[in-house]
Design an enzyme around this catalytic site. Structure first.
Site, PDB file in Angstrom:
ATOM      1  CD  GLU A 265      38.539  -2.069   0.428  1.00  0.00           C
ATOM      2  OE1 GLU A 265      38.396  -3.162   1.006  1.00  0.00           O
ATOM      3  OE2 GLU A 265      37.858  -1.743  -0.553  1.00  0.00           O
ATOM      4  N   GLY A 267      44.223  -3.271   6.534  1.00  0.00           N
ATOM      5  CA  GLY A 267      43.815  -3.454   7.923  1.00  0.00           C
ATOM      6  C   GLY A 267      44.961  -4.028   8.724  1.00  0.00           C
ATOM      7  NE  ARG A 268      46.738 -10.208   8.095  1.00  0.00           N
ATOM      8  CZ  ARG A 268      45.998 -11.223   8.560  1.00  0.00           C
ATOM      9  NH1 ARG A 268      46.236 -11.710   9.744  1.00  0.00           N
ATOM     10  NH2 ARG A 268      45.055 -11.764   7.810  1.00  0.00           N
ATOM     11  NE  ARG A 304      45.023 -13.446  12.905  1.00  0.00           N
ATOM     12  CZ  ARG A 304      46.154 -13.908  12.426  1.00  0.00           C
ATOM     13  NH1 ARG A 304      47.208 -14.023  13.225  1.00  0.00           N
ATOM     14  NH2 ARG A 304      46.260 -14.265  11.178  1.00  0.00           N
ATOM     15  CB  CYS A 334      36.260 -26.038  29.025  1.00  0.00           C
ATOM     16  SG  CYS A 334      36.343 -25.366  30.669  1.00  0.00           S
ATOM     17  CE1 TYR A 363      40.510  -8.700  10.327  1.00  0.00           C
ATOM     18  CE2 TYR A 363      42.863  -8.844   9.867  1.00  0.00           C
ATOM     19  CZ  TYR A 363      41.595  -8.451   9.495  1.00  0.00           C
ATOM     20  OH  TYR A 363      41.396  -7.796   8.305  1.00  0.00           O
TER      21      TYR A 363
END
Ligand code: LLP
Length: 405
Positions: A265, A267-268, A304, A334, A363
């Site tokens: 699986e 992703g990144r 991140r 802020c 992400y």
């Protein structure tokens, strides 16, 4: 070099056409990471289920589906996106510790490959839901192999004491229970030990434990079809993914004796190098002994750096001048935690120059928010030499309040 795929000319065109901040993805980089996986796993007949949580933009998902990949989803929303993007239901798996009855029903009605369950109670809910729908639910269990992956504490997931998965003892009970149910069919066993893992070692340990368990279950009459090793292969910010050959070899060796089909699986590793966040320099200033570059992108666009201390390389496009100095690249939100980079060594940019934040394809947008009522950034895809198209529009002010009643 990732900068070869994100040339200043095209980025300037995109900034002019779509405004900033804007996420920019490269079709070429995305497809290359997929072909790198295919090369590394050649001959293993593995199913790659692209993990949508990394980046669920429809254009990228459609590219992954077009390459024959399946999808790993963790919510009804991701399942919806996966189906809409063209992933074959028979290649979609559904993970996550807290699926609702509605989500389980949606998955069953969609005839996905299997549901990765994470507790006995979830399996009971799945059985109930399947019975209502007069279906048999194919499921896999996420087991917790109790293996430490040395990564950030928020993204290590394979230790006992975390919220993920079930122990081998609990899994055994669940499989035996399912064997006696006409609405449940156990088809797989899974682990996911964390994210941003650079070594095959923790995978080898986890896979050896899972393979031993699979064989033990087979000897007791529970025959599974899929061994799923989750995602997590790491990729350093600023680079394409390291060749996952060691990962493929470790998994192949561990699972060979089981005869099960391998699922992963990722992703990144596929999405991160594929994207950048393109921002524009608003102001420069000094504060104490610090030099600040204030850009129009912020932590609501890319969280991140603030959340994990991630260090995304930054490059300035434009005629930067003077000596190299250390700069903190910060946004308009802020909060002192609103930074995209700390201590980046750069020459001084001019106001209006573009600043590129690399490795923001995973992400990045998927974790973005409307914090400070900022409009979520648009997304653009570079489709070829000098060619690009918008793949998500910038939000508008009326989007902000559209759901308020
Ligand atoms: N499968 C499961 C069950 C997962 O929980 C994850 C990620 C993946 C696959 C994909 O892992 P990848 O190949 O992308 O490492 N937001 C964090 C990362 C969180 C990862 C959560 N689970 C970050 O920005 O670093």
């Amino acid at each position: 070099m990732l900068s070869d795929y994100f040339k200043p000319e095209i980025l300037k065109k995109i900034a002019a056409g779509a405004g900033t901040p804007v996420y920019v993805y490269s079709k070429a980089v995305f497809l290359r990471q997929i072909s790198t996986y295919k090369k590394a796993f050649r001959g293993l007949n593995a199913l790659f289920c692209y993990s949508l949580k990394a980046n669920s933009n429809r254009a990228l998902c459609a590219l992954a589906a077009g390459q024959g990949l399946g999808a790993d989803v963790v919510s009804g929303g991701e399942l919806y996106r996966a189906l809409r993007a063209g992933f074959k239901p028979g290649k979609i798996i559904f993970s996550g510790v807290g699926k609702t009855a509605e989500e389980l029903a949606y998955a069953l009605k969609s005839d996905i490959l299997f549901i990765n369950a994470e507790s006995f109670e979830e399996v009971l809910e799945l059985e109930k839901t399947a019975a209502k729908l007069k279906k048999t639910a194919s499921f896999s269990l996420r087991v917790n192999p109790d293996v430490a992956a040395r990564t950030h504490k928020f993204i290590t997931t394979g230790r006992l004491g975390g919220k993920f998965g079930v122990s081998f003892e609990e899994a055994e009970k669940i499989y035996f229970y399912a064997a006696g149910s006409k609405h449940l069919k156990a088809v797989g066993a899974q682990f996911h030990i964390g994210s941003q893992i650079y070594s095959a070692r923790p995978y080898r340990l986890a896979a050896a434990r899972l393979a031993g368990f699979i064989l033990k279950m087979a000897s007791r009459g529970v025959n599974l079809e899929y061994a799923d090793a989750g995602g997590g292969w790491g990729v350093k910010e600023g680079f394409e993914m390291p060749f996952p050959g060691p990962l493929a070899r470790a998994l192949a060796a561990a699972f060979k004796g089981t005869g099960l089909k391998l699922v992963i699986e990722p992703g990144r590793s596929i999405a991160a190098p594929t994207g950048i966040l393109l921002t524009r320099v608003l102001y420069r200033k000094r504060g104490g002994d610090k030099n600040f570059i204030i850009v129009d992108g912020a932590m609501n666009d890319l969280i991140r750096p603030a959340l994990y201390g991630a260090r995304h390389p930054v490059a300035l496009l434009g005629a930067a001048r003077g000596p190299i100095k250390k700069y903190d690249i910060v946004g308009p939100v802020c909060e002192s935690g609103d930074f995209l980079a700390l201590g980046a060594a750069l020459k001084e940019p001019a106001r209006g120059d573009l600043a590129v934040i690399y490795s923001a394809g995973a992400y990045g947008f998927s974790m973005s928010s409307n914090y400070n009522s900022r409009l979520r950034a648009p997304e653009a895809l570079i489709t070829g030499r000098g060619a690009w198209r918008l793949v998500r529009k910038r939000e508008t002010l009326t989007d902000l309040t559209a759901k308020e009643v």
